[in-house]
Design an enzyme around this catalytic site. Structure first.
Site, short mmCIF file in Angstrom:
data_model
loop_
_atom_site.label_atom_id
_atom_site.label_comp_id
_atom_site.label_asym_id
_atom_site.label_seq_id
_atom_site.Cartn_x
_atom_site.Cartn_y
_atom_site.Cartn_z
N HIS A 1 -1.25 8.50 -0.47
CA HIS A 1 -1.84 7.38 -1.21
C HIS A 1 -3.31 7.14 -0.92
O HIS A 1 -3.90 6.21 -1.47
CB HIS A 1 -1.09 6.08 -0.89
CG HIS A 1 0.23 5.98 -1.58
ND1 HIS A 1 0.36 5.47 -2.85
CD2 HIS A 1 1.46 6.33 -1.19
CE1 HIS A 1 1.62 5.50 -3.20
NE2 HIS A 1 2.33 6.03 -2.21
N LYS B 1 -6.93 -7.81 -6.92
CA LYS B 1 -6.45 -6.71 -6.08
C LYS B 1 -6.81 -7.05 -4.65
O LYS B 1 -7.55 -7.99 -4.42
CB LYS B 1 -7.10 -5.38 -6.50
CG LYS B 1 -8.61 -5.49 -6.72
CD LYS B 1 -9.22 -4.19 -7.24
CE LYS B 1 -9.02 -3.93 -8.70
NZ LYS B 1 -8.34 -2.68 -8.97
N ARG B 2 -6.31 -6.30 -3.69
CA ARG B 2 -6.71 -6.53 -2.31
C ARG B 2 -8.23 -6.51 -2.22
O ARG B 2 -8.90 -5.76 -2.96
CB ARG B 2 -6.10 -5.47 -1.39
CG ARG B 2 -4.62 -5.66 -1.14
CD ARG B 2 -4.31 -6.98 -0.50
NE ARG B 2 -4.75 -7.00 0.88
CZ ARG B 2 -3.94 -7.05 1.94
NH1 ARG B 2 -2.64 -7.13 1.76
NH2 ARG B 2 -4.43 -7.05 3.15
N LYS C 1 -13.31 -1.32 -3.20
CA LYS C 1 -12.95 -1.85 -4.53
C LYS C 1 -14.11 -2.63 -5.16
O LYS C 1 -14.08 -2.95 -6.34
CB LYS C 1 -11.70 -2.72 -4.44
CG LYS C 1 -10.42 -1.92 -4.09
CD LYS C 1 -9.20 -2.84 -3.95
CE LYS C 1 -7.94 -2.12 -3.52
NZ LYS C 1 -7.14 -1.58 -4.65
N THR D 1 -2.85 0.76 -10.02
CA THR D 1 -1.82 0.50 -11.03
C THR D 1 -2.15 -0.81 -11.75
O THR D 1 -1.69 -1.02 -12.87
CB THR D 1 -0.42 0.37 -10.38
OG1 THR D 1 -0.50 -0.50 -9.25
CG2 THR D 1 0.12 1.71 -9.96
N LYS E 1 -1.60 -2.07 -15.77
CA LYS E 1 -0.99 -3.33 -16.24
C LYS E 1 -1.90 -4.03 -17.23
O LYS E 1 -1.45 -4.55 -18.26
CB LYS E 1 -0.72 -4.25 -15.04
CG LYS E 1 0.22 -3.68 -13.99
CD LYS E 1 0.19 -4.56 -12.72
CE LYS E 1 0.79 -3.84 -11.53
NZ LYS E 1 0.49 -4.51 -10.25
#
Ligand SMILES: *Cc1c(COP(=O)(O)O)cnc(C)c1O
Length: 788
Positions: free
Chosen positions: A344, A525-526, A531, A633, A637
């Protein structure tokens, strides 16, 4: 059916809970409904297990330290095909289904994407009728609940078991002893202590209710032997319970760090506890109907979700040798044929490793087996494997261990899987070509469209009929409606309705208000530097500054929505959270800008929040530094719910853009190769900032304390990172991001054009169903056929 559910609810209220109708509180009705629905799952659940046994089917065991299931009631009702009936039944009892569900705990037994993927995959395995078990840990405390105090993240314990968890069935007869420590006498392990794992089973119903699999979570249970009766009787009541306390600690808490390796003894103990209990459990199931363990690979596939259960290889080998008389080589061959490993992450800080000392003291026999596995690699491949080390510099490398004990290693998006081959396991790919494969992640359309977005789901069904729920490629039929103004209008109304649901939820749950008619721009998201929430908030500040310069300008009103938790020990991530909240405080209270720009940080991002927020979003922020997000992911969505993506060429964004078409995706930023080159350039951050007046002005405002007037130096640390190192290339990508955001505005000004693009996104998302992903695992990795 609704009559049957009604009487079942009443029966459970009275006879399972011992509460009369007139005294029942909402929570009691909730438990009674859960039990009534669980009853409906029971026959297909038992039947599935019986059929798998009778037909001697191969079973898949999905080992994961995290399962982020989300709330269970509505999902079960939908998949069992009784949602409407449940609503009617409750109505007739004067209880609102919506109120009932709104108070249901959301089991946060995971950190983020990895745990949510495991939950989507279990649901798809049930929908496809594949005999499977999810194995995990029953943490007493899941991921912390997040709130803000003056903008700072505060962590509170998560008490998800408070309602007695009616969905989980304790199986007191299903226990396994997991041993730790001690010494080796040759190859004989004399453990120092052991802990008992007890099973708790939750049904996972597939869509249509034809097949129900089990999510089996292990809890460390008190073992009668653990209470030191000698000490207890002599009056040392607390000391007597030391061993018992340690045992229970094992399943007490979920580690809240995402994408970091902790190297902690308790964490390794948890990983081994999960793995050993699960491997013993599946071997017991196998040996109850088979005698020949050599044939295990024909009947068992074990999938390791990341390296967390990577001790599964050595554990299986140990059990085959020490308890079933296998030779080392035969045991290792069987293990490889049974195991698969999903990688991952490429982030070095997330690749688990354990010191040889720790591994040797906790699991001496396993360390010995790992040493033999390492030697076996070198005898098998000779000098070609000189760079392969399962143990290196006194550390056991769990990624390499997992990779070399699996017959398939997979990455989770096309780009990521290529990087797994070239950057992570180069030697494995060369020596065993074809072993490293790709399975791009997917999401279940049942939860992420049908449950989360009823307005859109109904419109889709009215337009193209049902069937898309289990065959998501059928959404392609929506393309024919993408230029139909009446359909686009209806799509607009569905988006409007979803925004209303989100607004009501945000107000009721968090006391947050925001304008309805605005572009909803979301990054949830985290919180992680890669990110790049920082890029997003810096850009938001620039937008604020531009509006201040031209308050009468034709600005597209935006609501900038943030959501996400930071690991409690991740200081930079926590600073980013505080910065977003500080900026929000200024922007949202400025009368000149507050109708044009609003910043909302939704606290406690979890599956429930995602279900409310994603359907309401117009724009999906997927802006990680290229090469760093394995798949994502959340990106799927959003697109499935008709949000357009602004994103980099990273993870599954690449494939999303390929599928929906480049015209329907706002692309920006450096590519993976360019990122690598840029990082080599001395002073790249400073150069980028000096070339961008817009960014310069933003950074100067933060430095001057514009958003922290009482403490101007509050963000000196973040500013230093951006100016002087900028590993994540926020500065280098800023101008490109700004330009892409201008294109977003231009497009949004043409509502029909925007809606057309959104509809094309939905229509072309079929590939990202977790059903497709699971079918690929079945044929490429598990070697199992379909049931239905
Ligand atoms: C989908 C999901 C994630 C993963 O989001 P990414 O944007 O892919 O990182 C994390 N947390 C929750 C609650 C989710 O539902």
């Amino acid at each position: 059916m609704s009559d049957q559910i009604r009487s079942s609810i009443l029966r459970h209220l009275r006879y399972s809970l011992g509460i009369s109708e007139s005294q029942a509180a909402l929570a009691d009705w909730r438990t009674a409904l859960s039990l009534a629905l669980r009853d409906l799952a029971m026959d297909p659940w038992l039947e599935a297990e019986k059929r798998a046994t009778d037909e001697d089917r191969k079973r898949v065991y999905y080992l994961s330290m995290e399962f982020l299931t989300g709330r269970l009631i509505e999902d079960a009702a939908i998949n069992l095909g009784v949602r409407t009936e449940a609503v009617v039944a409750l109505d007739s009892l004067g209880v609102s289904f919506a109120d009932l569900v709104a108070g249901e705990p959301d089991p946060a037994l995971g950190n983020g994407g990895l745990g949510r993927l495991a939950a989507c995959y279990l649901e798809s395995m049930s929908t496809l009728g594949l005999p499977a078990y999810g194995y995990g840990l029953r943490y007493e405390r899941g991921l912390f609940r997040q709130s803000f105090d003056e903008g700072r993240q505060v962590e509170h314990p998560d008490e998800w078991l408070g309602d007695g968890s009616p969905w989980s069935l304790g199986k007191p007869e299903t226990t396994h002893r997991v041993s730790f420590g001690g010494s080796l006498d040759g190859e004989t392990w004399n453990p120092e202590s052991s802990i008992v794992a007890g099973a708790f089973d939750t049904p996972v119903a597939g869509y249509g209710g034809r097949w129900v699999n089990t999510l089996r979570l292990w809890a460390a249970t008190a073992d009668a032997n653990l209470l030191d009766l000698g000490r207890f009787n002599s009056g040392d009541f607390f000391g007597a319970a030391d061993a018992e306390t340690w045992a229970k600690t094992l399943s007490r808490v979920l580690y809240p760090a995402d994408e970091t390796d902790l190297g902690k003894r308790l964490r390794l103990s948890q990983e081994y506890f999960l793995t050993s209990a699960s491997v013993q459990d599946l071997l017991e199931r196998f040996t109850s109907s088979h005698t020949d363990l050599e044939r295990l690979p024909e009947f068992v596939a074990i999938q390791m979700n990341d390296t967390h259960p990577a001790i599964a290889g050595p554990e299986l080998i140990r059990l085959l040798i020490d308890e079933h008389g296998f030779s080392f080589d035969r045991a290792a061959d069987v293990a490889v044929d049974v195991l698969g490993y999903t990688n991952h992450t490429l982030l070095p800080e997330a690749l688990e490793h354990w010191s040889v000392d720790l591994m040797g003291s906790l699991l001496p026999r396993h360390l010995q087996i790992i040493e033999k596995l390492d030697a076996r690699i070198h005898t098998t491949y000779g000098p070609a494997a000189d760079n392969v080390h399962l143990i290196d510099h006194g550390q056991v490398r769990m990624g390499d261990l997992a990779a070399w004990t699996s017959h398939r290693v997979n990455g989770v998006s096309a780009l990521h899987s290529e990087l797994v081959k070239t950057d992570l396991f180069e030697a494995l790919d060369e020596l065993e070509p074809g072993r490293i494969v790709n399975v791009t992640n997917g999401i279940t359309p049942r939860r992420w469209l049908k449950l989360a977005n009823p307005a859109l789901a109904n419109l889709i069904t009215e337009t193209i009929g049902s069937g898309w729920e289990t065959d998501l490629d059928r959404l392609r039929a929506l393309e024919a409606h993408a230029d139909d103004p009446a359909f686009l209008d209806a799509f607009g109304r569905a988006k409007h309705a979803a925004k209303q649901v989100f607004l009501d939820w945000a107000r009721e749950t968090h006391g947050i208000d925001m304008p309805h008619d605005a572009l909803y721009d979301a990054q949830i998201k985290r919180i992680h530097e890669y990110k790049r929430q920082l890029l997003n908030i810096l850009w938001t500040i620039s937008r604020y500054q531009q509006i201040k310069k031209d308050p009468q300008g034709a600005w597209v009103p935006r609501v900038k929505i943030f959501g996400g938790k930071a690991a409690p020990s991740y200081a930079v991530a926590k600073d980013i959270i505080r910065l977003v909240n500080d900026v929000a405080e200024v922007v949202n209270n400025d009368p000149e800008t507050k109708d044009l720009l609003r910043i909302v940080f939704v606290p406690n991002y979890n599956v429930t929040a995602a279900e409310k927020l994603i359907p309401a979003a117009d724009l999906s922020e997927q802006i990680s530094t290229a090469g760093m997000e394995a798949s994502g992911t959340g990106n799927m969505k959003f697109a499935l719910n008709g949000a357009l993506t602004i994103g980099t060429l990273d993870g599954a964004n690449v494939e999303i853009r390929d599928e929906v078409g480049p015209d329907n995706f706002f692309l920006f930023g450096l590519t993976t190769e360019e990122v690598a080159e840029r990082r080599e350039q001395e002073g790249h951050a400073r150069a980028a900032i000096e070339a961008s007046c817009v960014l310069r002005e933003v950074l100067d405002a933060i430095a001057a304390g514009a958003f922290s007037p009482d403490e101007p130096g509050r963000y000196a640390g973040i500013l230093d990172l951006v100016w002087n190192s900028d590993w994540f290339l926020v500065a280098s990508d800023f101008d490109a991001y700004d330009s892409a955001q201008q294109v977003v505005d231009q497009t949004y000004r043409e509502p029909q054009e925007w809606q057309r693009k959104a509809v094309l996104n939905i229509a072309r998302m079929g590939f990202f169903s977790s059903d497709r992903a699971i079918r690929e695992y079945m044929s490429e990795i598990w070697n199992v056929g379909p049931t239905f």
